[in-house]
Design a protein around this motif. Structure first.
Motif, mmCIF file in Angstrom:
data_model
loop_
_atom_site.group_PDB
_atom_site.id
_atom_site.type_symbol
_atom_site.label_atom_id
_atom_site.label_comp_id
_atom_site.label_asym_id
_atom_site.label_seq_id
_atom_site.Cartn_x
_atom_site.Cartn_y
_atom_site.Cartn_z
ATOM 1 N N ASP A 83 7.248 -5.850 -47.747
ATOM 2 C CA ASP A 83 8.264 -6.407 -47.088
ATOM 3 C C ASP A 83 9.529 -5.577 -46.615
ATOM 4 N N VAL A 84 10.119 -6.071 -45.635
ATOM 5 C CA VAL A 84 11.299 -5.508 -44.942
ATOM 6 C C VAL A 84 12.576 -6.194 -45.050
ATOM 7 N N SER A 85 13.549 -5.486 -45.262
ATOM 8 C CA SER A 85 14.822 -6.648 -45.585
ATOM 9 C C SER A 85 15.210 -6.903 -44.125
ATOM 10 N N SER A 86 16.116 -7.892 -43.967
ATOM 11 C CA SER A 86 16.647 -8.289 -42.472
ATOM 12 C C SER A 86 17.752 -7.286 -42.242
ATOM 13 N N GLU A 87 18.528 -6.571 -43.327
ATOM 14 C CA GLU A 87 19.615 -5.584 -42.945
ATOM 15 C C GLU A 87 19.356 -4.478 -42.062
ATOM 16 N N GLN A 88 20.180 -4.122 -41.356
ATOM 17 C CA GLN A 88 19.881 -2.748 -40.476
ATOM 18 C C GLN A 88 20.897 -1.845 -41.226
ATOM 19 N N LEU A 89 20.283 -1.081 -42.046
ATOM 20 C CA LEU A 89 21.021 -0.061 -42.913
ATOM 21 C C LEU A 89 21.587 1.315 -42.248
ATOM 22 N N GLY A 90 20.561 1.672 -41.099
ATOM 23 C CA GLY A 90 20.644 2.920 -40.442
ATOM 24 C C GLY A 90 20.746 2.763 -39.043
ATOM 25 N N THR A 91 21.054 3.777 -38.500
ATOM 26 C CA THR A 91 20.985 4.094 -37.040
ATOM 27 C C THR A 91 20.412 5.579 -36.715
ATOM 28 N N LEU A 92 19.639 5.620 -35.836
ATOM 29 C CA LEU A 92 19.098 6.925 -35.192
ATOM 30 C C LEU A 92 19.226 7.058 -33.825
ATOM 31 N N SER A 93 20.071 8.194 -33.526
ATOM 32 C CA SER A 93 20.150 8.636 -32.228
ATOM 33 C C SER A 93 19.872 10.052 -31.866
ATOM 34 N N PHE A 94 19.045 10.024 -31.162
ATOM 35 C CA PHE A 94 18.583 11.595 -30.428
ATOM 36 C C PHE A 94 19.846 12.225 -29.830
ATOM 37 N N SER A 95 20.570 11.457 -29.164
ATOM 38 C CA SER A 95 21.790 12.231 -28.178
ATOM 39 C C SER A 95 22.670 12.742 -29.238
ATOM 40 N N ALA A 96 22.892 12.001 -30.369
ATOM 41 C CA ALA A 96 24.080 12.417 -31.365
ATOM 42 C C ALA A 96 24.096 13.640 -32.354
ATOM 43 N N LEU A 97 25.164 14.355 -32.526
ATOM 44 C CA LEU A 97 25.015 15.298 -33.409
ATOM 45 C C LEU A 97 25.296 14.912 -34.897
ATOM 46 N N PRO A 98 24.809 15.447 -35.893
ATOM 47 C CA PRO A 98 25.003 15.126 -37.465
ATOM 48 C C PRO A 98 26.764 14.907 -37.555
ATOM 49 N N LEU A 99 27.073 14.289 -38.494
ATOM 50 C CA LEU A 99 28.322 13.960 -38.901
ATOM 51 C C LEU A 99 28.796 14.978 -39.725
ATOM 52 N N CYS A 100 28.258 15.544 -40.743
ATOM 53 C CA CYS A 100 28.667 16.547 -41.588
ATOM 54 C C CYS A 100 27.721 17.806 -41.742
ATOM 55 N N VAL A 101 26.619 17.592 -41.128
ATOM 56 C CA VAL A 101 25.838 18.765 -41.229
ATOM 57 C C VAL A 101 25.545 19.570 -39.932
#
Length: 551
Positions: free
Chosen positions: A170-188
């Motif tokens: 099963d897959v929940s209908s919620e979108q919990l995460g975001t993947l962006s190859f063009s973005a830098l990490p927030l804290c790492v």
């Protein structure tokens, strides 16, 4: 006696049919309702075919008797017996036909039910991926929070959701995460070389486009050896090899090449005798990244939140992180997952050959320090207050050992809001630590990170919200607080009486979740004054603080 022999002489005997070997059916571990119906229908059709053969034989015998009677005469008893047998077989055939029709209807109903279940599962699986990609650098229209209450899923505060599993349950209908190859990490800090760079910055921001080989045709030919040239091509453009390489097809070669093949890179050498250059790209499903992140999230939960429960929520001072290795036939790269309300995924470093020195260097760059639990917050629905607008997505604590907590669940806001919350709170907390003199009206605020939720911790203020008869003497400390934030490049965007607390003669500005970074060239002092004039219009004509504040 003669009549019997004559009847036997004209009796129709069907030719013997060769026995076909029994058809072997593939072994199945389990049969669904539709499969069982199909098996019953096949068996019934086999019986019907056998009865049809018997009926044909009887009809042939009856015809032979009629002919014999016409020629030599046959006893009426033989004809009556055969007629009775024919009628019995006909009735049996009709009963089998009705049974076949009933089974066919049952089969069609089961097939429709299977199709409906498949469509329902596909509707959950395809458009409702665990991942959704955004570009932090620009404002993009996003789906409203109401989408998280679709498909009849009841939202529970515990934050339990069904993620994509290896079995595809099963897959929940919620979108919990975001993947962006063009973005830098927030804290790492990623292990790009040089540090702080991201060679994927020119990639598309849409994840589905990043999974299509045609998206990278232009990038694949952007860097070429000096002796190689490339023709421009669109995503859907094709060219046969004998058009790109006109020398193909010489008849005297003992090994012929596929002239009709279609190279994906339109490259060829400028001058004969130089090394050739071409290649092949392959698309990949977005589920590759979805599954990699899901499996890593399972490990993150086991590492950070294994002792959490619905009533005991665990929080950390820094975002919980995880790393996902994505690899394709010997080549891989690392993704970093950061949990800030929702989880943000970005590349951690460049690609490498598996088991190479570059692979080891990328693994060595992963932080190897453990986080200690910063707070275990006991949530009790009877004592906590729900947000009047967001309901259980935002809840407020009572006085907990002199602290006040606000828990913000992942579904309360969109990805950009959580990213901005993290960045502005980093600036705010650093200013609190480094600034020796801060206005007394600025309250210590700490951002904590939990399992698909964040918590804001502040000192508990046993006061009241700002009222109209207190506005004039509240105004100077409020101005000093806004000026201090402006001096650190922060704009307070949620100024209202409810966020100005008064305790005796002390004034406190609270609720720093809606701070934002000042834009380039923006006059933050003027913006703060406009906020005051908008939130407290009765002061606009009554005070003379504006010029002093702006200066």
């Amino acid at each position: 006696m003669e009549e019997t022999e004559s009847s036997a002489a004209y009796a129709y005997v069907p030719p013997p049919q060769p026995e076909s070997p029994p058809r072997k059916r593939p072994q199945r571990q389990s049969l669904g309702a539709a499969d069982s119906a199909r098996e019953s229908l096949v068996s019934l059709r086999r019986q019907l075919a056998e009865l049809q053969g018997q009926l044909t034989a009887v009809q042939g015998a009856l015809s032979a008797i009629v002919v014999a009677r016409w020629r030599e005469g046959v006893s009426r008893e033989d004809k009556a017996a055969l007629t009775t047998e024919k009628e019995a077989l006909t009735r049996e055939k009709e009963a089998l036909i009705k049974k076949e029709e009933a089974l066919t209807r049952e089969k069609e109903a089961l097939i429709k039910k299977e199709e409906a279940l498949a469509e329902e599962k596909e509707a959950k699986l395809l458009p409702c991926m665990l991942l959704r990609n955004i570009d932090f650098g620009e404002s993009r229209p996003l789906r409203s929070p109401s989408i998280h209450k679709s498909k009849g899923k009841r939202q529970c505060y515990s934050g339990q959701v069904s993620l994509l599993s290896n079995g595809g349950d099963d897959v929940s209908s919620e979108q919990l995460g975001t993947l962006s190859f063009s973005a830098l990490p927030l804290c790492v800090t990623p292990c790009w070389q040089p540090p702080g760079s991201n060679p994927c910055a020119s990639w598309p921001t849409d994840l589905s486009e990043c999974c299509q080989e045609a998206t990278f045709y232009a990038l694949a030919t952007k860097r070429l050896p000096p002796h190689v040239q490339a023709q421009e091509r669109s995503k859907n453009m094709v060219m046969q090899a004998n058009v790109l390489y006109t020398s193909l097809g010489a008849p005297w070669y003992h090994i012929s090449l596929p002239e009709q093949c279609q190279p994906e890179l339109f490259t060829k050498v400028k001058t004969s005798g130089f090394p050739a250059f071409n290649g092949e790209g392959k698309s990949v499903s977005t589920y590759t990244y979805d599954e990699a992140c899901t499996y890593t999230l399972c490990g993150m939960y086991d590492s950070y939140f294994s002792s959490a429960s619905e009533c005991n929520h665990i929080f950390y001072n820094s975002p919980p992180i995880g790393f996902a290795l994505v690899f394709f036939t010997g080549v891989g790269f690392l993704l970093v997952l950061e949990m800030v309300g929702r989880f943000f995924v970005s590349p951690f470093g460049g690609p490498f050959m598996l088991d190479s020195a570059q692979h080891q260097a990328a693994v060595n760059a992963i932080p190897a320090t453990a986080q200690a639990v910063a707070a275990t917050i006991v949530y009790n629905q009877s004592t906590w207050t729900k947000c009047a607008i967001m309901g259980s997505e935002i809840v407020y604590s009572p006085n907990v050992d002199g602290s006040f907590y606000k828990i913000i669940r992942w579904s309360a806001y969109k990805f950009e809001w959580f990213a901005s919350l993290y960045k502005t709170h980093c600036i705010f907390e650093q200013a609190l630590q480094t600034c020796a003199h801060r206005p007394p009206s600025i309250v210590q605020s700490t951002l904590l990170f939990g399992y698909f939720e964040v918590a804001v911790q502040m000192p508990f203020i046993a006061g009241a919200c700002c009222a109209g008869n207190l506005l004039m003497w509240v105004f100077p400390p409020l101005l000093r607080a806004l000026a201090w934030l402006a001096a650190h490049g922060l704009v307070y965007e949620d100024l209202k009486p409810d966020n100005v607390m008064v305790h005796g003669k002390e004034v406190f500005l609270v609720d720093y979740e809606d701070l934002r970074e000042a834009k380039g060239g923006e006059d933050v002092a003027e913006v703060a004054w406009e906020q005051i004039a908008k939130s407290f219009p009765e002061l606009r004509q009554q005070c003379a603080w504006h010029s002093d504040f702006v200066d």
